[in-house]
Design an enzyme around this catalytic site. Structure first.
Site, mmCIF file in Angstrom:
data_model
loop_
_atom_site.group_PDB
_atom_site.id
_atom_site.type_symbol
_atom_site.label_atom_id
_atom_site.label_comp_id
_atom_site.label_asym_id
_atom_site.label_seq_id
_atom_site.Cartn_x
_atom_site.Cartn_y
_atom_site.Cartn_z
ATOM 1 N N CYS A 12 -87.267 -24.394 37.506
ATOM 2 C CA CYS A 12 -88.627 -23.949 37.869
ATOM 3 C C CYS A 12 -89.349 -24.911 38.812
ATOM 4 O O CYS A 12 -90.246 -24.507 39.548
ATOM 5 C CB CYS A 12 -89.460 -23.730 36.612
ATOM 6 S SG CYS A 12 -89.268 -24.992 35.354
ATOM 7 N N HIS A 24 -96.523 -25.402 37.964
ATOM 8 C CA HIS A 24 -96.038 -26.756 38.292
ATOM 9 C C HIS A 24 -96.664 -27.219 39.608
ATOM 10 O O HIS A 24 -96.543 -26.552 40.639
ATOM 11 C CB HIS A 24 -94.519 -26.752 38.461
ATOM 12 C CG HIS A 24 -93.747 -26.571 37.185
ATOM 13 N ND1 HIS A 24 -94.312 -26.612 35.936
ATOM 14 C CD2 HIS A 24 -92.409 -26.382 36.980
ATOM 15 C CE1 HIS A 24 -93.373 -26.440 35.013
ATOM 16 N NE2 HIS A 24 -92.208 -26.285 35.623
HETATM 17 N N1 LIG Z 1 -89.702 -22.044 30.962
HETATM 18 C C1 LIG Z 1 -89.577 -22.087 32.286
HETATM 19 O O1 LIG Z 1 -90.561 -22.224 33.042
HETATM 20 C C2 LIG Z 1 -88.213 -21.946 32.914
HETATM 21 C C3 LIG Z 1 -88.122 -21.783 34.279
HETATM 22 C C4 LIG Z 1 -86.864 -21.638 34.902
HETATM 23 C C5 LIG Z 1 -85.744 -21.654 34.113
HETATM 24 N N2 LIG Z 1 -85.837 -21.811 32.767
HETATM 25 C C6 LIG Z 1 -84.605 -21.749 31.994
HETATM 26 O O2 LIG Z 1 -84.602 -20.453 31.354
HETATM 27 C C7 LIG Z 1 -83.909 -20.528 30.097
HETATM 28 C C8 LIG Z 1 -84.821 -20.018 29.002
HETATM 29 O O3 LIG Z 1 -85.962 -20.854 28.918
HETATM 30 P P1 LIG Z 1 -87.186 -20.554 27.955
HETATM 31 O O4 LIG Z 1 -88.212 -21.515 28.376
HETATM 32 O O5 LIG Z 1 -87.497 -19.108 27.910
HETATM 33 O O6 LIG Z 1 -86.544 -20.970 26.508
HETATM 34 P P2 LIG Z 1 -86.989 -20.561 25.051
HETATM 35 O O7 LIG Z 1 -88.445 -20.208 25.005
HETATM 36 O O8 LIG Z 1 -86.494 -21.636 24.155
HETATM 37 O O9 LIG Z 1 -86.158 -19.195 24.728
HETATM 38 C C9 LIG Z 1 -84.775 -19.194 24.490
HETATM 39 C C10 LIG Z 1 -84.261 -17.768 24.249
HETATM 40 O O10 LIG Z 1 -82.841 -17.801 24.132
HETATM 41 C C11 LIG Z 1 -82.427 -17.174 22.898
HETATM 42 N N3 LIG Z 1 -81.281 -17.921 22.371
HETATM 43 C C12 LIG Z 1 -81.228 -19.241 22.027
HETATM 44 N N4 LIG Z 1 -79.986 -19.566 21.609
HETATM 45 C C13 LIG Z 1 -79.247 -18.432 21.667
HETATM 46 C C14 LIG Z 1 -77.904 -18.123 21.357
HETATM 47 N N5 LIG Z 1 -77.031 -19.043 20.895
HETATM 48 N N6 LIG Z 1 -77.489 -16.850 21.528
HETATM 49 C C15 LIG Z 1 -78.324 -15.888 21.993
HETATM 50 N N7 LIG Z 1 -79.622 -16.117 22.283
HETATM 51 C C16 LIG Z 1 -80.067 -17.369 22.138
HETATM 52 C C17 LIG Z 1 -83.637 -17.262 21.999
HETATM 53 O O11 LIG Z 1 -83.554 -16.169 21.087
HETATM 54 P P3 LIG Z 1 -84.027 -16.237 19.528
HETATM 55 O O12 LIG Z 1 -85.504 -16.559 19.577
HETATM 56 O O13 LIG Z 1 -83.737 -14.892 19.050
HETATM 57 O O14 LIG Z 1 -83.191 -17.311 18.875
HETATM 58 C C18 LIG Z 1 -84.789 -17.091 22.993
HETATM 59 O O15 LIG Z 1 -84.963 -15.717 23.271
HETATM 60 C C19 LIG Z 1 -83.486 -21.991 29.932
HETATM 61 O O16 LIG Z 1 -82.163 -22.142 30.379
HETATM 62 C C20 LIG Z 1 -84.459 -22.734 30.836
HETATM 63 O O17 LIG Z 1 -83.944 -23.967 31.278
HETATM 64 C C21 LIG Z 1 -87.038 -21.951 32.135
#
Ligand SMILES: NC(=O)c1ccc[n+]([C@@H]2O[C@H](COP(=O)([O-])OP(=O)(O)OC[C@H]3O[C@@H](n4cnc5c(N)ncnc54)[C@H](OP(=O)(O)O)[C@@H]3O)[C@@H](O)[C@H]2O)c1
Length: 353
Positions: free
Chosen positions: A149, A242
């Site tokens: 991001c 950001h």
């Molecule tokens: N936040 C940002 O601004 C941003 C920007 C760009 C990229 N990213 C990337 O996008 C991804 C998601 O980020 P986030 O911030 O949304 O994270 P998050 O809030 O922690 O959400 C993670 C999601 O993944 C699911 N999950 C976790 N472990 C799993 C597994 N073993 N099998 C299947 N589902 C699983 C969770 O489901 P449950 O709740 O059902 O466990 C939840 O829906 C990451 O790789 C992050 O680095 C984030």
């Protein structure tokens, strides 16, 4: 454009929710399958710790979250993945092997040589890597990725500058929002009234990913941009958006006016093709001394949150250097928005079959 049936991995997380928020009324991408980890089996409305003031769209609130398994997404043309990187490493290739196109937010496969790392305004030609990926791995459609991001707004701003003036060095300092760490993210007692000057693995990612995106495709491989980059990443108590300061040294003279012109007139393939999630102006330049600001500017532009907002464009230490401040919305342009735009570009270019 033909109708596209999509599934979403990581649907309950901070980024997953942004997809739900952005795809409710998309003209041709229909989000039909929501997948999660621990929340599998629950109704989405009960499983998601919903972060937006708008309610969960009714059609999604009642949907049952499925386990992250290709059989759950049978019939989907496209899978968006908002999985944590450790989970994405094995799960995404399973979906690709089952014949799906995968567009991933996770870092797991971003730097793989045959995986495109996309910002559609900058490197639409990098989608060509999918052809060698398909051949080598025997996948029907394959995996494309979108950047960290913090990289998205930065690379978007660097692109017209580097095209206009050959650059040698970039020094970047970030002020990154809390939602960038997902939910629940950073503990409140660690971040309220505080700034944390370290985000694990982030500085390496910012430099390496920016160089890959700004690199050129030659003989079926990306040659990274040769610019030298120094990056310092900080977590700040802001919810979304950001901010980054960029200091750039060039090998020729450069004027702030010339830089502003290059950024304001920059347009890419998504604008030419009039893709639904493409902002009219990818970079908005503010003239006031105290802009951009996350609270005021993160949702700027014709598609809210899809434009990077730049301000304080000024001379650096000499007439071959520049300084500026930039802002981009981390879950819109920095995540779901760029992935949706990539899907629209892939559809327009025939990569989704
Ligand atoms: N936040 C940002 O601004 C941003 C920007 C760009 C990229 N990213 C990337 O996008 C991804 C998601 O980020 P986030 O911030 O949304 O994270 P998050 O809030 O922690 O959400 C993670 C999601 O993944 C699911 N999950 C976790 N472990 C799993 C597994 N073993 N099998 C299947 N589902 C699983 C969770 O489901 P449950 O709740 O059902 O466990 C939840 O829906 C990451 O790789 C992050 O680095 C984030």
């Amino acid at each position: 454009m033909r109708e596209i049936r999509a599934g979403l991995l990581g649907a309950t997380g901070a980024v997953g929710q942004r997809y739900i928020n952005m795809l409710g009324h998309h003209p041709f991408i229909h989000l039909e399958v929501l997948m999660g980890g621990e929340s599998a089996g629950k109704k989405y409305g009960e499983a998601a710790h919903w972060l937006f003031s708008d309610p969960i769209p009714e059609q999604f609130a009642r949907t049952t979250v499925q386990a992250a398994n290709p059989t759950a997404a049978k019939g989907c043309d496209l899978i968006f993945s908002a999985l944590p990187s450790e989970a994405a490493k094995d799960i995404e290739p399973k979906f690709a092997a089952a014949g799906h196109a995968v567009i991933s937010e996770a870092s797991a496969h971003r730097m793989d040589a045959d995986v495109p790392l996309m910002i559609p305004e900058i490197n639409p030609d990098h989608l060509d890597l999918l052809n060698s990926q398909r051949k080598r791995r025997g996948w029907k459609k394959g995996i494309a990725t979108t950047p960290n991001c913090t990289v998205t707004g930065l690379a978007l701003v660097m692109k017209p500058l580097l095209d206009a003036f050959p650059a040698e060095k970039a020094i970047v300092t970030t002020m990154q929002a809390l939602s960038g760490a997902g939910f629940p993210g950073v503990a409140s007692l660690s971040i309220i009234e505080n700034v944390i000057p370290y985000i694990k693995n982030e500085e390496e990612k910012v430099a390496n990913e920016a160089k890959k995106i700004l690199g050129s495709l030659r003989d079926g491989a990306v040659k990274p941009n040769g610019i030298l980059m120094g990056v310092s990443c900080n977590r700040v108590p802001v919810i979304d958006g950001h901010m980054e300061t960029l200091y750039c040294e060039f090998s020729t003279k450069v004027s702030p006016e010339g830089a502003i012109r290059a950024m304001e007139t920059f347009r890419g393939m998504p604008q030419k093709l009039k893709l639904p999630t493409a902002p009219d102006q990818p970079i908005i330049v503010r003239r006031e001394n105290d802009r951009p600001q996350p609270r005021l500017d993160r949702l700027s532009g014709s598609v809210p949150g899809m434009s990077a907002v730049v301000g304080r464009v000024r001379r650096g230490v000499d007439d071959k250097s520049l300084q500026l401040t930039l802002l981009s919305h981390n879950t819109v342009r920095g995540a779901a928005g760029t992935a949706i735009l990539t899907a629209e570009l892939m559809a327009a270019k025939g990569y989704l079959g």
